[in-house]
Enzyme design. Structure first.
Site, PDB file in Angstrom:
ATOM      1  N   TRP A  89       0.827  -1.204   0.000  1.00 35.58           N
ATOM      2  CA  TRP A  89       0.000   0.000   0.000  1.00 35.58           C
ATOM      3  C   TRP A  89       0.865   1.260   0.000  1.00 35.58           C
ATOM      4  O   TRP A  89       0.616   2.205  -0.751  1.00 35.58           O
ATOM      5  CB  TRP A  89      -0.957  -0.017   1.180  1.00 35.58           C
ATOM      6  CG  TRP A  89      -2.045   1.032   1.167  1.00 35.58           C
ATOM      7  CD1 TRP A  89      -2.503   1.712   2.257  1.00 35.58           C
ATOM      8  CD2 TRP A  89      -2.826   1.501   0.057  1.00 35.58           C
ATOM      9  NE1 TRP A  89      -3.513   2.569   1.894  1.00 35.58           N
ATOM     10  CE2 TRP A  89      -3.742   2.458   0.545  1.00 35.58           C
ATOM     11  CE3 TRP A  89      -2.841   1.197  -1.303  1.00 35.58           C
ATOM     12  CZ2 TRP A  89      -4.642   3.136  -0.268  1.00 35.58           C
ATOM     13  CZ3 TRP A  89      -3.761   1.867  -2.127  1.00 35.58           C
ATOM     14  CH2 TRP A  89      -4.640   2.820  -1.608  1.00 35.58           C
ATOM     15  N   SER A 103      -9.938   0.105  -1.417  1.00 37.10           N
ATOM     16  CA  SER A 103      -8.746   0.229  -2.257  1.00 37.10           C
ATOM     17  C   SER A 103      -7.795  -0.940  -2.038  1.00 37.10           C
ATOM     18  O   SER A 103      -7.424  -1.237  -0.904  1.00 37.10           O
ATOM     19  CB  SER A 103      -8.015   1.536  -1.923  1.00 37.10           C
ATOM     20  OG  SER A 103      -7.806   1.645  -0.525  1.00 37.10           O
ATOM     21  N   LYS A 138     -13.896  -3.541   9.479  1.00 34.62           N
ATOM     22  CA  LYS A 138     -14.304  -4.261   8.263  1.00 34.62           C
ATOM     23  C   LYS A 138     -13.426  -5.482   8.044  1.00 34.62           C
ATOM     24  O   LYS A 138     -13.870  -6.476   7.455  1.00 34.62           O
ATOM     25  CB  LYS A 138     -14.289  -3.325   7.059  1.00 34.62           C
ATOM     26  CG  LYS A 138     -12.957  -2.621   6.778  1.00 34.62           C
ATOM     27  CD  LYS A 138     -12.062  -3.375   5.826  1.00 34.62           C
ATOM     28  CE  LYS A 138     -10.768  -2.623   5.586  1.00 34.62           C
ATOM     29  NZ  LYS A 138      -9.858  -3.312   4.662  1.00 34.62           N
ATOM     30  N   SER A 180      -8.065  -9.491  -1.213  1.00 41.50           N
ATOM     31  CA  SER A 180      -8.261  -9.286   0.221  1.00 41.50           C
ATOM     32  C   SER A 180      -7.580 -10.392   1.025  1.00 41.50           C
ATOM     33  O   SER A 180      -8.009 -11.547   1.013  1.00 41.50           O
ATOM     34  CB  SER A 180      -9.756  -9.253   0.549  1.00 41.50           C
ATOM     35  OG  SER A 180      -9.950  -9.287   1.952  1.00 41.50           O
TER      36      SER A 180
END
Length: 335
Positions: free
Chosen positions: A12, A135, A188, A251
Site C-alpha cells: 500500500w 482500495s 471491516k 483481500s
C-alpha cells in the site's frame, strides 16, 4: 508540488508513493530494512507488487531523519501493530506545520486506540489525519479507478491531502469524521474474516451478502458509540471498504478466513497469506470495544471464538443462524 514521506515500503505504501510521483510530487520512501532499501535503489522493483517498478521521483531511505527532513506531509503506511513504535521514532523529527496521515487500519489491542490516536499520543501537537476507502494496492498501481476519503479534524489538512493525492484515477473526498473513518477501516477486516470463513465453507453469495449487511450494522453501532457519525459508515470508509474487503481476490483478510473455513488452523492460514492479516489483530480489540460500549456484535463475537477459542467456523455459522428471533430494525412501529 509537495515533498511527501511515505513511512513503510509495503504494497500500500508503495502504491501510494507511485501515485504521488505520477502526480509530480517529490517522494521519499522509508523502510526499516537497509538491505531492502539498497535493493529498491538498485532495481526499483516493488517486491510486494510483482511486475511493477517505482516511477521516477521517488528516493529511498533507511534513515528516518533523512526521510522526514523537508517533507510537508508524512504518511504512516506501516502495519497497524508497528504504528506506535514507528511514531515514537518519528517524534524525534517532529516539526510544526507538517501534516501526518495514517493509511494503516487497525485498533490497538489493550488500550483500544485508533491509528490516529496512537500517532497523536506519541507525537504531541501533531496535526493528524487519515486516508481510507475501498482500495487494493494491486489495482491502484495499475491506475484503475479508485475513490478514497481524507479525514482530519483540521480542514486544511484534509483538503491538502485531497489535493496531493487526487488525480484522474484516484478521486479523494474529504471528511471531518476521523473516528467514523477509522472504526470502519479497522473493523471491516474482522467482518471480512467472517465472510471468508463462510465462503470457505461453501455457503455462497446469499450468506456473504448477509454478513456484509449485518456486519456494517455492528461496525456502525460501535463507531457511533465512539463518537463517529452514522452516515460515514454508509460511505466509502464503511460499506464501501467492507464490500471490497469481503469479496475481492486481493483481500488477505477474506483469503485467511476462507482458509480457516476450509479447516486450515488459524496460525497456518496466516502464514500462508505471506502478508499481515490485520483482521486477526483487530478482532480482539473489536470484541473489547463492543463490551465497553455495550453494543451487540454477534458476528464479531463468533469470529473471536473461531480465532482464539478453537471453535469451528461451521459451528459459528450455525450459532449465528439459530439465535433468537428479532426484528431487523428497532424502528418498526406497527399499528
Amino acid at each position: 508540488m509537495a515533498q511527501v514521506t511515505i513511512i513503510g515500503a509495503g504494497s500500500w505504501g508503495s502504491a501510494l508513493a507511485s501515485i504521488l510521483a505520477w502526480n509530480g510530487h517529490s517522494v521519499k520512501v522509508w523502510s526499516h530494512n537497509p538491505s531492502a532499501v539498497e535493493k529498491m535503489k538498485a532495481d526499483r522493483r516493488i517486491e510486494k507488487l510483482p511486475g511493477n517498478f517505482y516511477p521516477d521521483g521517488i528516493d529511498f531511505f533507511d534513515d528516518l531523519g533523512e526521510a522526514c527532513d523537508g517533507s510537508e506531509l508524512v504518511v504512516f503506511a506501516v502495519p497497524s501493530t508497528a504504528t506506535r513504535a514507528t511514531a515514537e521514532k518519528v517524534r524525534l523529527f517532529f516539526k510544526e506545520g507538517v501534516g501526518y496521515v495514517s493509511v494503516s487500519k487497525g485498533i490497538e489491542e489493550g488500550n483500544l486506540l485508533t491509528q490516529t490516536q496512537i500517532i497523536e499520543e506519541e507525537i504531541p501537537g501533531a496535526d493528524v489525519g487519515v486516508l481510507s476507502g475501498p482500495s487494493h494496492a494491486e489495482e491502484v498501481i495499475k491506475k484503475l479507478p479508485t475513490v478514497l476519503v481524507a479525514g482530519a479534524g483540521d480542514e486544511h489538512l484534509a483538503k491538502r491531502t485531497q489535493d496531493i493525492f487526487m488525480n484522474e484515477n484516484l478521486r479523494v473526498y474529504t471528511s471531518s469524521d476521523v473516528m467514523g473513518i477509522e472504526v470502519g477501516a479497522s473493523l471491516k477486516n474482522v467482518i471480512a474474516l467472517a465472510a471468508g470463513m463462510s465462503d470457505g465453507l461453501g455457503n455462497g453469495d446469499n450468506a456473504r451478502a448477509a454478513l456484509i449487511t449485518r456486519g456494517i450494522r455492528e461496525i456502525t453501532a460501535i463507531a457511533v458509540a465512539m463518537g463517529g457519525r452514522k452516515e460515514t459508515l454508509f460511505g466509502l470508509a464503511g460499506i464501501g471498504d467492507l464490500i471490497v474487503t469481503c469479496s475481492s481476490i486481493h483481500s488477505r483478510n477474506h483469503r485467511a478466513g476462507e482458509l480457516i473455513g476450509q479447516g486450515v488452523p488459524v496460525k497456518q492460514a496466516m502464514e500462508q497469506i505471506h502478508m499481515v492479516v490485520e483482521g486477526v489483530y483487530s478482532a480482539k480489540a473489536a470484541f473489547e470495544l463492543g463490551k465497553k460500549y455495550k453494543v451487540s456484535m454477534p458476528i464479531i463475537t463468533e469470529v473471536n471464538r473461531v480465532l482464539f477459542d478453537g471453535k469451528s467456523a461451521k459451528d459459528a455459522v450455525h450459532d449465528l443462524m439459530c439465535r433468537d428471533k428479532k426484528n431487523e430494525m428497532k424502528e418498526d412501529n406497527w399499528e
